[in-house]
Design a protein around this motif. Structure first.
Motif, short mmCIF file in Angstrom:
data_model
loop_
_atom_site.label_atom_id
_atom_site.label_comp_id
_atom_site.label_asym_id
_atom_site.label_seq_id
_atom_site.Cartn_x
_atom_site.Cartn_y
_atom_site.Cartn_z
N PRO A 233 -8.48 0.87 0.35
CA PRO A 233 -7.95 1.22 1.68
C PRO A 233 -6.44 1.10 1.71
O PRO A 233 -5.81 0.63 0.75
N ASP A 234 -5.83 1.53 2.83
CA ASP A 234 -4.42 1.20 3.06
C ASP A 234 -4.29 -0.32 3.01
O ASP A 234 -5.06 -1.05 3.64
N GLN A 241 3.28 -11.35 -4.33
CA GLN A 241 1.84 -11.51 -4.48
C GLN A 241 1.31 -10.62 -5.60
O GLN A 241 1.94 -9.63 -5.99
N ASN A 242 0.13 -10.97 -6.15
CA ASN A 242 -0.58 -10.11 -7.08
C ASN A 242 -1.72 -9.44 -6.32
O ASN A 242 -2.46 -10.11 -5.59
N ILE A 243 -1.87 -8.13 -6.47
CA ILE A 243 -2.96 -7.43 -5.78
C ILE A 243 -3.69 -6.53 -6.76
O ILE A 243 -3.15 -6.17 -7.82
N THR A 244 -4.92 -6.15 -6.39
CA THR A 244 -5.73 -5.25 -7.20
C THR A 244 -6.27 -4.13 -6.32
O THR A 244 -6.84 -4.40 -5.26
N LEU A 245 -6.06 -2.89 -6.75
CA LEU A 245 -6.63 -1.72 -6.08
C LEU A 245 -7.83 -1.24 -6.89
O LEU A 245 -7.78 -1.17 -8.12
N GLU A 246 -8.95 -0.92 -6.19
CA GLU A 246 -10.18 -0.52 -6.86
C GLU A 246 -10.44 0.97 -6.68
O GLU A 246 -10.18 1.53 -5.61
N CYS A 247 -10.97 1.59 -7.72
CA CYS A 247 -11.35 3.01 -7.65
C CYS A 247 -12.40 3.27 -8.72
O CYS A 247 -12.21 2.91 -9.89
N PHE A 248 -13.54 3.86 -8.31
CA PHE A 248 -14.60 4.15 -9.28
C PHE A 248 -15.33 5.41 -8.83
O PHE A 248 -15.52 5.63 -7.63
N ALA A 289 6.20 -0.45 -2.69
CA ALA A 289 5.52 0.18 -1.55
C ALA A 289 5.48 1.69 -1.74
O ALA A 289 6.36 2.29 -2.37
N GLY A 290 4.44 2.31 -1.21
CA GLY A 290 4.32 3.76 -1.30
C GLY A 290 2.87 4.18 -1.35
O GLY A 290 1.95 3.37 -1.18
N SER A 291 2.65 5.46 -1.60
CA SER A 291 1.30 6.02 -1.67
C SER A 291 0.83 6.04 -3.12
O SER A 291 1.55 6.54 -4.00
N TYR A 292 -0.35 5.51 -3.36
CA TYR A 292 -0.95 5.47 -4.70
C TYR A 292 -2.18 6.36 -4.71
O TYR A 292 -2.96 6.40 -3.75
N THR A 293 -2.35 7.08 -5.81
CA THR A 293 -3.46 8.02 -5.94
C THR A 293 -4.30 7.66 -7.15
O THR A 293 -3.77 7.40 -8.23
N CYS A 294 -5.60 7.64 -6.92
CA CYS A 294 -6.57 7.49 -8.01
C CYS A 294 -7.21 8.86 -8.23
O CYS A 294 -7.74 9.44 -7.28
N THR A 306 -6.14 8.90 -2.05
CA THR A 306 -4.78 8.37 -1.86
C THR A 306 -4.78 7.40 -0.68
O THR A 306 -5.40 7.67 0.34
N ALA A 307 -4.10 6.29 -0.85
CA ALA A 307 -3.91 5.32 0.24
C ALA A 307 -2.54 4.69 0.07
O ALA A 307 -1.92 4.75 -1.00
N ARG A 308 -2.07 4.06 1.13
CA ARG A 308 -0.70 3.54 1.15
C ARG A 308 -0.68 2.03 0.94
O ARG A 308 -1.50 1.30 1.49
#
Length: 1001
Positions: A233-234, A241-248, A289-294, A306-308
């Protein structure tokens, strides 16, 4: 009465100003606490400790309300710490603050929350089975039970604890929802799945009821385009901080996952794991910061999400208050500046109470302004505290802590004698030498802070000096002295030098000085002091007596060039002299590298020369790299040789529509220098493709299909956007070519469907690439056959017979047709549905029999056989029946005795009597081996005893009954010499465990 009050206040403040007391300073403050509701330790301790003189007293608040410790048995305060016994969520949930107080003031700690952690059990309701066709994707929902805090970790068990499924390219567990995703289901996924949930905060785990997953056979297995099911999500991250974005994604073939950032490269602090499903960003910064695309793709299609990402920040002090003492009637401004996103709000406390003063500016300080001050900066991410004590002092002048000192000064120099009494308000200061009162003159001046300055010091200035201080509280004085020493002078100054890299040189330096003082020599290079111990490889002192401080420079490097300064110093004065060192070496890096023009296969570059390091540049070398060859390599150029006076050149023989990095290096007679800063991401102009797809093949598929395959062109040969393929084909004897376009550059297959195509027809096929700028050459001509027909005949003379209780063999006469790939054997128990409950196995067309195992004892099975090829399955044979044999005896032979006969031993056992549902005993198997050896010997006998050799090492003997159902349970005996170590009977379950262990090894 008022005068008496003021007098007492004055005496109190005067004594306090010289005391060693101070207000509370926190050394330990309460922190956020999560109390597990099932914790066996029925207490919570909130820590609080402050350094203070005199010692502080403590009290606590819950949600801004004082806690009456004496009136509530749940609470007690131990040395500042708050202890909560038998905590309960309805009473003790909230935010706690510690208040520390002594006679100098009060401070409030940072707020800390007490929350109650729990993780309920999953519902006891059974989970419904999930049926999925092979090749399709599947999602098993976890639906974690109510819990706090929100942070959980998820794993999935298969069939039983602790067998957790491994995660790979095909299987993924979301750490956000806990759901299990399988991109492409196959038969091996059959089983019962349970979601295993852990709460790290309270160290508790629970697992769900098992969910059966039943893959449904489908032949042929269909393919599905990539479909992203796990979408990040956005997201808002905190700075650092350390963060993780998920996509499957689900799909068949298994999709590939790629990540990108809109209008930018992925941050350097990123890492991709879980075969692309996780994008980790470490130490997040505002520029991340910005928009990331999987993006997910397979040969059937692609999908993207895509989410921000927004980056905000916890409050951080840019400037904050510190404890200080100020004179009465002076001016003072308190300053607290905090950064953060959103911008923090700053508020103030004095002695624990809200305090409002415009700009926190104090003019004409009074004793009432003394106290403990706190500034608090907060935004919705957190709160930041800064504490300080302001002490307003009133006292008569005193030199007890800072008497006037004895000062040394060199002749003709300047002398400074400080006068710094403690006094409030600020005292009037004046000086005397001996009995002579001093006044400002051309040589003498008293500074505003009381310091006495004497210029052009001479021997006559030696003597005693007294500073007098006076204010409305009293007066005091202090006497020091001035001693005059000889001036330090450079007698041998360093000289300019010129060397080549790697050579050495000496810098000389000597000085005269007052013999009663020690002298030291300090060398600096371009204003930076040289640390001789740290850089002993290049610098060394050359001492020749205490007045000589020369410097030896060894293995000189380019960074050693510059101005060397020798400073001779004593405790009284210092003097210096300088010289220049020139170091000749290879050139420095060229600067300002930029593009002049771009073409399809060339890039014109321009640069400015860097420093030549005192040796003319003779030539330049250009280098390049790209994503396909990441190592730097020399670039072909026009002109071939780039002269030293040139500042432009063209790199040639490049590939169109390719992104390159460039750099340039200069060379002179002393070597090649460091490269320039690289010029990044330069893309050549696009052009039409020149490389054709290779390995043109095909065949197979369903009836009426022509399947064509090829090896895709590598991305470095696309040469432009909108890249794809043109496939041309015609029957071998035809004249008209049919052409189709495939727009996916990663596609490697095309299937043409036409019901009129005869089976197994030969086609001429060729493939070429195209892009936005044109078409490339065709590949070599290839022959490809259309799909054959599925077999139309069923196997004949199908026969089967049982081997044992769980095994059978089936055979048949092969189908007399071409293009048979193999045979499928289906079997099911009587009473079961032959559609869904069936099991099957397959063999190649070279075989006409197979063995079936894993059957149930004494059970009637139906069996049918059919031929298949790439086009599908043929008709089944007539079903045949097989009744498996009864199970073997479940009891092992009971060994009743042994008799020793010289080098032999006779072993006896009782007759095995099978149960009603077990097979009759045909004979007995005796497995024999020497103790400690691996080799075994198998004997069979119809008797209930056997003679066996007995070596001195001893033997291990196993006896079991054999029946039509197979081998029964085993009995074992160990014999050493003439003694029996152990005898035991193993049941069927034990036999299975032994067999599994043997398989593992």
């Amino acid at each position: 009465m008022l005068q008496l009050h003021l007098l007492l206040l004055h005496l109190l403040l005067s004594s306090a100003s010289t005391a060693d007391g101070y207000g509370p300073v926190f050394e330990e403050q309460p922190v956020n606490t999560i109390y597990p509701e099932e914790s066996p330790e029925a207490r919570i301790t909130m820590h609080c400790r402050a350094r203070a003189s005199p010692s502080a007293t403590y009290r606590w608040m819950l949600d801004g309300v004082d806690i009456d410790v004496g009136a509530d048995d749940h609470y007690s305060v131990v040395g500042g710490n708050l202890v909560i016994r038998n905590p309960a969520r309805d009473k003790h949930l909230g935010k706690y603050s510690c208040i520390a107080t002594n006679e100098y003031g009060t401070v409030i700690s940072q707020q800390a929350s007490v929350q109650f952690g729990y993780l309920d059990f999953f519902s006891s309701e059974e989970r419904e089975a999930v049926y999925v066709k092979e090749g399709q994707g599947a999602v098993l929902l976890c639906a974690p039970p109510p819990h706090f805090p929100a942070e959980l970790s998820f794993r999935w068990m298969l069939n039983e604890f602790p067998f957790f499924i491994p995660l790979d390219k095909r299987r993924f567990v979301s750490q956000t929802t806990g759901n299990l995703y399988i991109s492409k289901v196959d038969r091996s996924d059959t089983g019962n799945y349970s979601c295993f949930v852990s709460s790290p905060s309270i160290s508790k785990s629970v697992f769900s009821k098992f969910i059966p997953l039943v893959p449904l056979a489908e032949r042929p297995i269909r393919k599905y385009p990539a479909d992203i099911n796990v979408k990040f999500p956005d997201t808002t991250a905190l700075l650092g901080q350390n963060i993780t974005l998920e996509c499957f994604a689900l799909g068949n073939p298994i999709p590939e996952i790629r990540w990108k950032k809109e209008n930018d490269n992925l941050p350097p602090n990123h890492e991709v794991s879980m075969v692309g499903a996780h994008l980790h960003l470490f130490n997040v910064q505002f520029e991340d910061a910005g928009s990331y695309t999987c993006e997910s793709r397979n040969s059937k299609g692609k999908d993207h999400h895509t989410a921000r990402l927004s980056v905000e920040a916890f409050p951080e002090w840019q400037e904050h208050i510190n404890s200080t003492e100020k004179d009465i009637h002076s001016d003072y401004t308190m300053t607290c500046l905090a950064s953060g996103k959103p911008r923090p709000h700053v508020r103030w406390l004095k002695n624990g109470h809200p305090f409002h003063k415009k700009g926190m500016e104090f003019s004409e300080l009074t004793v009432e302004d003394s106290g403990m001050y706190q500034c608090i900066a907060d935004n919705h991410h957190g709160v930041l505290y800064a504490n300080a004590e302001l002490r307003v002092i009133v006292c008569a002048p005193t030199f007890d802590l800072s008497p006037v000192k004895t000062v040394l000064a060199a002749k003709n120099s300047r002398a400074l004698i400080e006068c710094r009494p403690k006094a409030a308000p600020k005292p009037h200061l004046f000086w005397s030498k001996g009995t002579e009162l001093l006044h400002n003159s051309t040589r003498l001046r008293v500074w505003e802070d009381g310091t006495l300055e004497i210029l052009n010091v001479s021997q006559d200035d030696e003597g005693s000096y007294t500073c007098f201080a006076e204010n409305d509280q009293g007066k005091d004085n202090s006497t020091g002295s001035l001693t005059v020493k000889d001036q330090t002078k450079i007698t041998l100054a360093p000289s300019n030098a010129d060397v080549t890299v790697g050579e050495g040189t000496r810098m000389q330096c000597a000085a005269s000085h007052d013999t009663s003082l020690e002298i030291a020599f300090v060398w600096s290079l371009n204003g930076r002091v040289i640390d001789l111990s740290e850089d002993s490889r290049h610098f060394e002192r050359t001492s020749n007596g205490s007045s000589n401080g020369g410097l030896l420079i060894k293995d000189t490097q380019l960074n050693h060039a510059g101005r060397y300064t020798c400073m001779a110093e004593t405790t009284v004065d210092n003097v210096s002299a300088s010289a220049q060192l020139v170091v000749r070496g290879s050139p420095g890096p060229p600067i300002g590298l930029q593009t002049v023009s771009l073409k399809e296969q060339s890039v014109a570059l321009q640069w400015s020369h860097g420093v030549d390091n005192h040796s003319p540049i003779s030539k330049y070398t250009l280098q390049y790299r790209d994503a396909f060859s990441p190592e730097w390599r020399d670039a072909p150029t026009a002109p071939v040789d780039v002269e030293g006076n040139a500042e432009t050149a063209t790199v040639v023989d490049l590939s169109p529509w390719t992104q390159y990095d460039f750099r340039v290096m200069a060379t002179n007679t002393l070597g090649t220098g460091e490269p320039s800063a690289p010029l990044l991401n330069v893309t050549t102009l696009a052009s039409y493709p020149v490389v054709a797809p290779s390995d043109i093949r095909g065949g197979g598929g369903n009836s009426g299909e022509l399947t064509i395959t090829w090896t895709p062109v590598k991305p470095q040969y696309y040469y432009g956007d909108n890249f794809g393929y043109i496939i041309a084909f015609k029957p071998r004897n035809g004249t008209e070519w049919r052409k189709v376009t495939v727009s996916d550059p990663l596609e490697r297959r095309y299937t043409h469907k036409d019901a009129t195509i005869p089976p197994y027809t030969e086609f001429d096929v060729k493939v070429k690439a195209y892009n936005h700028h044109g078409e490339g050459p065709y590949s070599r001509l290839a022959s490809v056959f259309s799909a054959p027909e599925a077999p139309s005949e069923a196997p004949t003379n199908v026969v089967g017979r049982p081997l044992y209780a769980t095994d059978a063999v089936v055979g048949w006469d092969p189908v007399q047709q071409e293009n048979v790939a193999g045979y499928q054997i289906k079997y099911w128990r009587k009473g079961e549905d032959s559609g869904q409950e069936t099991k099957d196995t397959a063999v190649s067309s070279r075989e006409n029999q197979t063995r079936l195992d894993g059957l149930k004892p004494d059970t009637l099975y139906f069996i049918e056989v059919r031929a298949y090829n790439v086009a599908g399955y043929g008709p089944p044979s007539e079903p045949v029946e097989i009744n498996t044999n009864k199970a073997p005896p479940s009891k092992g032979p009971r060994i009743t005795g042994k008799k020793f006969k010289g080098q032999q031993v006779n072993i006896q056992w009782e007759q095995v009597e099978p149960l009603v549902n077990e097979s009759a005993v045909n004979f007995y198997k005796v497995l024999y081996r020497t103790q400690g050896q691996g080799a075994t010997t198998l004997y069979t006998t119809f008797k209930k005893s056997i003679d066996l050799p007995l070596p001195k090492e001893g033997i291990v003997v196993e006896v079991r009954a054999h029946s039509d159902g197979g081998d029964g349970a085993v009995s074992q005996i160990h014999i050493i010499g003439e003694g029996v170590m152990a005898a035991r009977s193993l049941g069927l379950l034990s036999l299975l465990l032994v067999a599994l262990l043997c398989l593992d090894f």
